[in-house]
Design a protein around this motif. Structure first.
Motif, PDB file in Angstrom:
ATOM      1  N   CYS A  73       0.879  -1.179   0.000  1.00 62.76           N
ATOM      2  CA  CYS A  73       0.000   0.000   0.000  1.00 62.76           C
ATOM      3  C   CYS A  73       0.913   1.224   0.000  1.00 62.76           C
ATOM      4  CB  CYS A  73      -0.910   0.008   1.221  1.00 62.76           C
ATOM      5  SG  CYS A  73      -1.970  -1.434   1.390  1.00 62.76           S
ATOM      6  N   PRO A  74       1.548   1.525  -1.133  1.00 61.06           N
ATOM      7  CA  PRO A  74       2.611   2.541  -1.163  1.00 61.06           C
ATOM      8  C   PRO A  74       2.149   3.945  -0.837  1.00 61.06           C
ATOM      9  CG  PRO A  74       2.021   1.844  -3.380  1.00 61.06           C
ATOM     10  CD  PRO A  74       1.305   0.920  -2.444  1.00 61.06           C
ATOM     11  N   CYS A  75       0.853   4.196  -0.866  1.00 56.66           N
ATOM     12  CA  CYS A  75       0.373   5.543  -0.541  1.00 56.66           C
ATOM     13  C   CYS A  75       0.019   5.675   0.935  1.00 56.66           C
ATOM     14  CB  CYS A  75      -0.847   5.880  -1.391  1.00 56.66           C
ATOM     15  SG  CYS A  75      -0.520   5.962  -3.164  1.00 56.66           S
ATOM     16  N   VAL A  76      -0.639   4.636   1.480  1.00 54.26           N
ATOM     17  CA  VAL A  76      -1.176   4.736   2.835  1.00 54.26           C
ATOM     18  C   VAL A  76      -0.153   4.361   3.902  1.00 54.26           C
ATOM     19  CG1 VAL A  76      -2.950   3.874   4.408  1.00 54.26           C
ATOM     20  CG2 VAL A  76      -3.499   4.272   1.995  1.00 54.26           C
ATOM     21  N   VAL A  77       0.489   3.189   3.759  1.00 52.30           N
ATOM     22  CA  VAL A  77       1.334   2.676   4.834  1.00 52.30           C
ATOM     23  C   VAL A  77       2.534   3.570   5.117  1.00 52.30           C
ATOM     24  CG1 VAL A  77       2.763   0.748   5.594  1.00 52.30           C
ATOM     25  CG2 VAL A  77       0.552   0.309   4.500  1.00 52.30           C
ATOM     26  N   PRO A  78       3.274   4.072   4.125  1.00 53.15           N
ATOM     27  CA  PRO A  78       4.391   4.966   4.445  1.00 53.15           C
ATOM     28  C   PRO A  78       3.964   6.189   5.260  1.00 53.15           C
ATOM     29  CG  PRO A  78       4.586   4.201   2.192  1.00 53.15           C
ATOM     30  CD  PRO A  78       3.236   3.764   2.677  1.00 53.15           C
ATOM     31  N   CYS A  79       2.784   6.755   4.927  1.00 54.83           N
ATOM     32  CA  CYS A  79       2.291   7.896   5.710  1.00 54.83           C
ATOM     33  C   CYS A  79       1.990   7.472   7.142  1.00 54.83           C
ATOM     34  CB  CYS A  79       1.039   8.474   5.059  1.00 54.83           C
ATOM     35  SG  CYS A  79       1.322   9.220   3.438  1.00 54.83           S
ATOM     36  N   LEU A  80       1.369   6.316   7.285  1.00 55.18           N
ATOM     37  CA  LEU A  80       1.057   5.793   8.609  1.00 55.18           C
ATOM     38  C   LEU A  80       2.319   5.567   9.418  1.00 55.18           C
ATOM     39  CD1 LEU A  80      -1.090   4.535  10.548  1.00 55.18           C
ATOM     40  CD2 LEU A  80      -0.619   2.347   9.429  1.00 55.18           C
ATOM     41  N   ARG A  81       3.330   4.978   8.791  1.00 53.17           N
ATOM     42  CA  ARG A  81       4.582   4.726   9.501  1.00 53.17           C
ATOM     43  C   ARG A  81       5.237   6.037   9.929  1.00 53.17           C
ATOM     44  NH1 ARG A  81       6.365  -0.654   8.938  1.00 53.17           N
ATOM     45  NH2 ARG A  81       8.362   0.021   9.799  1.00 53.17           N
ATOM     46  N   GLY A  82       5.192   7.040   9.039  1.00 50.40           N
ATOM     47  CA  GLY A  82       5.802   8.321   9.377  1.00 50.40           C
ATOM     48  C   GLY A  82       5.121   8.986  10.565  1.00 50.40           C
ATOM     49  N   ILE A  83       3.794   8.870  10.637  1.00 53.57           N
ATOM     50  CA  ILE A  83       3.040   9.485  11.731  1.00 53.57           C
ATOM     51  C   ILE A  83       3.268   8.729  13.044  1.00 53.57           C
ATOM     52  CG2 ILE A  83       0.711   9.939  12.609  1.00 53.57           C
ATOM     53  CD1 ILE A  83      -0.128  10.377   9.669  1.00 53.57           C
ATOM     54  N   SER A 141      17.275  -8.028  20.500  1.00 55.51           N
ATOM     55  CA  SER A 141      16.019  -7.297  20.360  1.00 55.51           C
ATOM     56  C   SER A 141      15.682  -7.156  18.885  1.00 55.51           C
ATOM     57  CB  SER A 141      16.110  -5.912  20.997  1.00 55.51           C
ATOM     58  OG  SER A 141      14.945  -5.157  20.711  1.00 55.51           O
ATOM     59  N   THR A 142      14.448  -7.525  18.521  1.00 57.58           N
ATOM     60  CA  THR A 142      14.020  -7.376  17.135  1.00 57.58           C
ATOM     61  C   THR A 142      13.731  -5.917  16.772  1.00 57.58           C
ATOM     62  OG1 THR A 142      11.759  -7.926  17.842  1.00 57.58           O
ATOM     63  CG2 THR A 142      13.090  -9.708  16.931  1.00 57.58           C
ATOM     64  N   LYS A 143      13.867  -5.025  17.729  1.00 57.79           N
ATOM     65  CA  LYS A 143      13.717  -3.606  17.425  1.00 57.79           C
ATOM     66  C   LYS A 143      14.861  -3.114  16.540  1.00 57.79           C
ATOM     67  CE  LYS A 143      11.587  -2.691  21.944  1.00 57.79           C
ATOM     68  NZ  LYS A 143      11.784  -2.030  23.259  1.00 57.79           N
ATOM     69  N   TYR A 144      15.991  -3.787  16.600  1.00 59.97           N
ATOM     70  CA  TYR A 144      17.198  -3.310  15.926  1.00 59.97           C
ATOM     71  C   TYR A 144      17.731  -4.345  14.936  1.00 59.97           C
ATOM     72  CZ  TYR A 144      17.077  -0.149  19.946  1.00 59.97           C
ATOM     73  OH  TYR A 144      16.682   0.758  20.901  1.00 59.97           O
ATOM     74  N   ASN A 145      18.214  -3.831  13.793  1.00 59.73           N
ATOM     75  CA  ASN A 145      18.838  -4.690  12.773  1.00 59.73           C
ATOM     76  C   ASN A 145      17.950  -5.881  12.426  1.00 59.73           C
ATOM     77  OD1 ASN A 145      21.019  -2.934  12.978  1.00 59.73           O
ATOM     78  ND2 ASN A 145      22.542  -4.577  12.902  1.00 59.73           N
ATOM     79  N   TRP A 146      16.662  -5.598  12.247  1.00 60.54           N
ATOM     80  CA  TRP A 146      15.695  -6.635  11.876  1.00 60.54           C
ATOM     81  C   TRP A 146      14.692  -5.963  10.946  1.00 60.54           C
ATOM     82  CZ3 TRP A 146      15.664 -11.404  15.002  1.00 60.54           C
ATOM     83  CH2 TRP A 146      14.744 -12.351  14.547  1.00 60.54           C
ATOM     84  N   THR A 147      14.733  -6.267   9.661  1.00 65.03           N
ATOM     85  CA  THR A 147      13.959  -5.500   8.687  1.00 65.03           C
ATOM     86  C   THR A 147      12.542  -6.046   8.530  1.00 65.03           C
ATOM     87  OG1 THR A 147      14.438  -6.728   6.635  1.00 65.03           O
ATOM     88  CG2 THR A 147      16.122  -5.183   7.422  1.00 65.03           C
ATOM     89  N   VAL A 148      11.636  -5.144   8.168  1.00 57.67           N
ATOM     90  CA  VAL A 148      10.253  -5.502   7.841  1.00 57.67           C
ATOM     91  C   VAL A 148       9.880  -4.823   6.529  1.00 57.67           C
ATOM     92  CG1 VAL A 148       9.599  -5.753  10.269  1.00 57.67           C
ATOM     93  CG2 VAL A 148       9.240  -3.556   9.109  1.00 57.67           C
ATOM     94  N   ASP A 149       8.831  -5.347   5.885  1.00 61.01           N
ATOM     95  CA  ASP A 149       8.323  -4.702   4.677  1.00 61.01           C
ATOM     96  C   ASP A 149       7.875  -3.284   5.011  1.00 61.01           C
ATOM     97  OD1 ASP A 149       8.781  -7.037   3.293  1.00 61.01           O
ATOM     98  OD2 ASP A 149       6.680  -7.684   3.303  1.00 61.01           O
ATOM     99  N   ALA A 150       8.324  -2.335   4.209  1.00 64.79           N
ATOM    100  CA  ALA A 150       8.048  -0.931   4.510  1.00 64.79           C
ATOM    101  C   ALA A 150       6.684  -0.463   4.039  1.00 64.79           C
ATOM    102  CB  ALA A 150       9.136  -0.052   3.885  1.00 64.79           C
ATOM    103  N   CYS A 151       6.087  -1.163   3.070  1.00 62.97           N
ATOM    104  CA  CYS A 151       4.892  -0.625   2.418  1.00 62.97           C
ATOM    105  C   CYS A 151       3.681  -1.535   2.530  1.00 62.97           C
ATOM    106  CB  CYS A 151       5.187  -0.343   0.947  1.00 62.97           C
ATOM    107  SG  CYS A 151       6.453   0.907   0.697  1.00 62.97           S
TER     108      CYS A 151
END
Length: 353
Positions: free
Chosen positions: A101-111, A177-187
């Motif tokens: 969801c390249p329009c919605v999810v990046p905005c959500l993540r930024g907020i 800790s999975t908070k660090y150096n553990w990637t997830v799909d960005a979009c």
């Protein structure tokens, strides 16, 4: 409601209340489980328990990840055309959660995640951020576990991780800790759910290594049934159709989760039933494949595994996720691990196998 992103996205109740095997798959995913703030992972095996484990544990000879072949989703049949694909519940919720969801999810993540130091990176141009991830290296980490690893056949919206950045108390025990150096799909939505979950409710894992160096146990809150088998020279793994799975000792690890029917000792400590180690009791399975590392001169080296990740990412960015054998978006997000603090001199040992 607790500040859990599983609940914020409206699926927390579904995942927690569903008692089907499908929920077990989600619980045993690579993230790897559901932790709660203020609670600690279960204790790791003692050397005595490791001796019992290695006497009973059978190395799986058939590579058939259960999470990719489930016949039902939320009580409904999954179409045969969808079985065996990365999104085994593409007729229900998983495909929408992993669809970009390249329009919605990046905005959500930024907020929502603006203050977490998240970096958006691309699998297609990895050199700079690979080097950043690999610059976090604890001196106690065995050289065999250094590098960036890809969770191949993991159905969850996460892709790459390192363990060399973690807190290696000894060369056989580490807190990650999975908070660090553990990637997830960005979009996609599932990547956002994972990020929110790790930063509000969990993300703490303990890894312990057996004396023989052939097994690793992963423990977390309420779970000690996750393991990694260190693939040895001569090991052969076959798919159900008889074809051989290409693996390379030293570059590939076999991640497995077993059915957990725990026992309780005289002091009410819960521990795993060693009789559950039969391969028939495996409920989650994937290969962790090294895709990059730094050589003795500090230069970045990308393995053939990186080429596979790149191909998977390019395919996954296309329309529907349900027909591709693997899944991982080319756009990933992660928070860089903080610089590693050198351990006290007395805790440092020879860090290799």
């Amino acid at each position: 409601l607790k500040p859990s992103w599983l609940r914020c996205f409206g699926i927390g109740a579904l995942l927690h209340r569903t008692r089907s095997r499908n929920a077990a798959m989600i619980k045993n995913c690579g993230c790897i489980g559901i932790a709660k703030a203020g609670r600690k992972p279960l204790p790791a095996f003692t050397d005595e328990q490791w001796e019992q484990w290695e006497a009973k544990a059978q190395v799986p000879e058939i590579y058939d990840p259960p999470q990719k072949t489930l016949p039902t989703c939320c009580g409904r049949p999954v179409p045969k055309s969808c079985r065996g694909c990365a999104d085994w519940t593409c007729s229900c919720i998983m495909c929408p959660l992993r669809t970009p969801c390249p329009c919605v999810v990046p905005c959500l993540r930024g907020i929502c995640f603006g203050g977490l130091g998240l970096q958006r990176v691309s699998i297609e141009t990895p050199d700079e951020w690979f080097k950043e991830m690999l610059s976090r290296e604890h001196p106690n980490c065995p050289k065999e576990l250094k590098g960036i690893w890809w969770m191949m056949d993991n159905v969850v919206a996460e892709g790459l991780f390192t363990i060399q950045d973690a807190d290696w108390e000894t060369p056989r025990f580490v807190r990650k800790s999975t908070k660090y150096n553990w990637t997830v799909d960005a979009c996609n939505c599932w990547g956002a759910i994972l990020t929110g979950h790790w930063w509000t409710d969990g993300g703490e894992l303990n890894f312990s290594i057996s004396p023989s160096k052939k097994w690793m146990q992963i423990t977390m809150v309420g779970q000690d049934n996750h393991f990694i088998y260190v693939i040895q020279p001569g090991d052969v793994f076959r798919r159900p159709d008889g074809s051989i799975v290409e693996v390379t000792p030293g570059e590939d690890l076999l991640r497995v989760s077993y059915t957990r029917r725990s026992l309780t000792d005289s002091t009410n400590n819960v521990y795993m039933n060693m009789d559950e180690t039969d391969p028939a009791n495996i409920v989650f399975m994937y290969i962790a494949r090294r895709v990059a590392y730094t050589d003795g001169n500090g230069q970045l080296v990308k393995t053939s595994g990186y080429d596979q990740v790149l191909e998977v990412a390019r395919n996954s960015d296309r329309c529907c996720r349900g027909r591709v054998p693997q899944h991982m978006l080319s756009q990933q997000e992660f928070t860089l691990a903080p610089p590693v603090e050198a351990p006290a001199q007395e805790s440092m040992k020879t860090c290799c196998w």
